[in-house]
Design a protein around this motif. Structure first.
Motif, PDB file in Angstrom:
ATOM      1  N   ILE A  51      11.049   9.107 -14.383  1.00 42.13           N
ATOM      2  CA  ILE A  51      11.481   9.565 -13.125  1.00 42.13           C
ATOM      3  C   ILE A  51      10.908  11.183 -13.170  1.00 42.13           C
ATOM      4  CG2 ILE A  51      13.215  10.287 -11.864  1.00 42.13           C
ATOM      5  CD1 ILE A  51      13.146   7.248 -12.010  1.00 42.13           C
ATOM      6  N   SER A  52      10.247  11.520 -12.026  1.00 43.81           N
ATOM      7  CA  SER A  52       9.865  12.897 -11.879  1.00 43.81           C
ATOM      8  C   SER A  52      10.958  13.623 -11.547  1.00 43.81           C
ATOM      9  CB  SER A  52       8.820  12.987 -10.653  1.00 43.81           C
ATOM     10  OG  SER A  52       9.283  12.569  -9.329  1.00 43.81           O
ATOM     11  N   GLY A  53      11.021  14.778 -12.539  1.00 46.51           N
ATOM     12  CA  GLY A  53      12.229  15.786 -12.411  1.00 46.51           C
ATOM     13  C   GLY A  53      11.415  17.222 -12.265  1.00 46.51           C
ATOM     14  N   ASP A  54      12.260  18.115 -12.869  1.00 44.89           N
ATOM     15  CA  ASP A  54      11.810  19.421 -12.815  1.00 44.89           C
ATOM     16  C   ASP A  54      10.700  19.440 -14.021  1.00 44.89           C
ATOM     17  OD1 ASP A  54      13.581  22.557 -13.063  1.00 44.89           O
ATOM     18  OD2 ASP A  54      11.499  22.139 -13.042  1.00 44.89           O
ATOM     19  N   GLU A  55       9.377  19.782 -13.505  1.00 48.70           N
ATOM     20  CA  GLU A  55       8.153  19.819 -14.404  1.00 48.70           C
ATOM     21  C   GLU A  55       7.709  21.135 -14.425  1.00 48.70           C
ATOM     22  OE1 GLU A  55       5.688  17.362 -12.270  1.00 48.70           O
ATOM     23  OE2 GLU A  55       7.063  15.391 -12.916  1.00 48.70           O
ATOM     24  N   GLY A  56       8.679  22.121 -14.729  1.00 47.83           N
ATOM     25  CA  GLY A  56       8.541  23.446 -14.990  1.00 47.83           C
ATOM     26  C   GLY A  56       8.229  24.242 -13.515  1.00 47.83           C
ATOM     27  N   LYS A  57       7.559  25.449 -13.428  1.00 45.54           N
ATOM     28  CA  LYS A  57       7.300  26.295 -12.225  1.00 45.54           C
ATOM     29  C   LYS A  57       5.963  26.097 -11.664  1.00 45.54           C
ATOM     30  CE  LYS A  57      10.978  29.606 -12.565  1.00 45.54           C
ATOM     31  NZ  LYS A  57      11.079  31.401 -12.333  1.00 45.54           N
ATOM     32  N   ASP A  58       5.706  25.601 -10.336  1.00 51.03           N
ATOM     33  CA  ASP A  58       4.742  25.388  -9.564  1.00 51.03           C
ATOM     34  C   ASP A  58       5.103  25.682  -8.200  1.00 51.03           C
ATOM     35  OD1 ASP A  58       2.423  24.657  -8.267  1.00 51.03           O
ATOM     36  OD2 ASP A  58       1.936  23.023  -9.682  1.00 51.03           O
ATOM     37  N   PHE A  59       5.073  26.814  -7.792  1.00 59.63           N
ATOM     38  CA  PHE A  59       5.406  27.285  -6.264  1.00 59.63           C
ATOM     39  C   PHE A  59       4.887  26.566  -5.179  1.00 59.63           C
ATOM     40  CE2 PHE A  59       5.436  29.722  -2.578  1.00 59.63           C
ATOM     41  CZ  PHE A  59       6.650  30.007  -2.270  1.00 59.63           C
ATOM     42  N   ALA A  60       3.498  26.522  -5.319  1.00 64.65           N
ATOM     43  CA  ALA A  60       2.580  25.859  -4.272  1.00 64.65           C
ATOM     44  C   ALA A  60       3.056  24.309  -4.219  1.00 64.65           C
ATOM     45  CB  ALA A  60       1.242  25.888  -4.574  1.00 64.65           C
ATOM     46  N   ARG A  61       2.965  23.684  -5.403  1.00 65.34           N
ATOM     47  CA  ARG A  61       3.435  22.254  -5.222  1.00 65.34           C
ATOM     48  C   ARG A  61       4.841  21.970  -4.706  1.00 65.34           C
ATOM     49  NH1 ARG A  61       6.066  18.706  -8.573  1.00 65.34           N
ATOM     50  NH2 ARG A  61       6.641  20.503  -9.896  1.00 65.34           N
ATOM     51  N   GLU A  62       5.742  22.611  -5.306  1.00 64.57           N
ATOM     52  CA  GLU A  62       7.195  22.431  -4.821  1.00 64.57           C
ATOM     53  C   GLU A  62       7.383  22.894  -3.406  1.00 64.57           C
ATOM     54  OE1 GLU A  62      10.619  21.830  -7.460  1.00 64.57           O
ATOM     55  OE2 GLU A  62       9.649  23.429  -8.871  1.00 64.57           O
ATOM     56  N   PHE A  63       6.782  23.888  -2.820  1.00 61.22           N
ATOM     57  CA  PHE A  63       6.913  24.268  -1.466  1.00 61.22           C
ATOM     58  C   PHE A  63       6.231  23.347  -0.715  1.00 61.22           C
ATOM     59  CE2 PHE A  63       5.398  26.811   2.147  1.00 61.22           C
ATOM     60  CZ  PHE A  63       6.466  27.692   2.458  1.00 61.22           C
ATOM     61  N   ASN A  64       5.228  22.913  -0.931  1.00 63.69           N
ATOM     62  CA  ASN A  64       4.664  21.895   0.040  1.00 63.69           C
ATOM     63  C   ASN A  64       5.397  20.563  -0.146  1.00 63.69           C
ATOM     64  OD1 ASN A  64       2.330  20.610   1.541  1.00 63.69           O
ATOM     65  ND2 ASN A  64       1.925  19.436  -0.260  1.00 63.69           N
TER      66      ASN A  64
END
Length: 272
Positions: free
Chosen positions: A205-218
């Motif tokens: 299950i995809s969860g918190d995969e570290g910080k990636d602002f652009a990906r999570e913002f989109n």
């Protein structure tokens, strides 16, 4: 039965499920949401039906297309799988054993767990459209399993085509988030229980995969839009789930831009 696999940026040749298929003339429908199409490799005992979608329209459209292909092939059952699920062909015998008993009035689902069998991802608790895993240790198996306060994920579902038709298919506006919840909530209007097949499908299950602002913002735009859509389509309010994510992302990145996304795509209902 038609087996459907939705893939994204994954080579067909890398799908482990295709490596060892014991049944001759197994029909598999592959819906590819990747940007570029790929050549279809040949596998022993397998008939592959391939559809490419460069627009990455999502899983709901993919499953509806799989249903159409199943109808075209005169199938009575559709099994939907995720590209990352470790489905074993030996499971099919157990699915069919259950189908012979319960027929077309139920959806059939596996027990989906983590690699170490500590968490049950599906069936999972569902409260205010927020899912919560079950403890493997405390999980109680029942063949006809009540979905009251619970839901199941798409991967591993075996759906009789007659039931698919009664439900009305998947909501294609829900590209990824809430796709399974919508489908199961509509199913619950017909039957409050599923048949839980006594097999364990290991799944990531995809969860918190570290910080990636652009990906999570989109991704948050899609999540807010989906939250609005499922609320509208089920004639309810889905607020806590996107608001909870808004708070988590704002704190995680210390950035108030997520508030604007929440306002535009959830509160005002801006379309993607």
């Amino acid at each position: 039965m038609l087996i459907s696999i939705v893939i994204y940026n994954k080579k067909i040749s890398d799908l482990t499920i295709l490596k060892k298929i014991p049944y001759k003339n197994t029909d598999i429908f592959i819906y590819d949401n990747s940007k570029f199409p790929q050549e279809i490799p040949t596998f022993e005992n397998v008939n592959i039906y391939y559809e490419h979608d460069e627009n990455n329209s999502g899983v709901s459209l993919a499953y509806n297309q799989a249903y159409k292909k199943a109808k075209e092939l005169n199938k009575i059952l559709l099994l939907v799988l995720d590209q990352d699920s470790s489905f074993e062909f030996s499971f099919i015998e157990q699915y069919m054993k259950m189908y012979k008993e319960y027929k077309n009035d139920y959806i059939y689902a596996p027990i989906v767990c983590d690699e170490n069998k500590t968490k049950i991802y599906s069936p999972a608790f569902l409260n205010n459209f927020v899912g919560k895993v079950q403890s493997f240790e405390n999980f109680v198996y029942e063949q006809t399993y009540s979905l009251e306060g619970k839901s199941v994920i798409n991967s591993g579902l075996m759906i009789p085509l007659k039931m698919f038709e009664k439900i009305g298919g998947y909501n294609e506006k829900l590209r990824l988030d809430f796709s399974d919840i919508y489908f199961i909530e509509k199913y619950k209007e017909l039957n409050p229980k599923i048949v839980l097949v006594d097999v364990y499908l290991k799944h990531s299950i995809s969860g918190d995969e570290g910080k990636d602002f652009a990906r999570e913002f989109n991704r948050f735009r899609y999540y807010c839009s989906a939250s609005k859509e499922i609320g509208n389509s089920l004639n309810t309010v889905v607020f806590w789930s996107p608001f909870r994510r808004l708070v988590r992302l704002t704190i995680k990145y210390k950035n108030i831009k997520f508030i604007k996304i929440f306002f535009e795509y959830y509160l005002k209902g801006k379309e993607l």
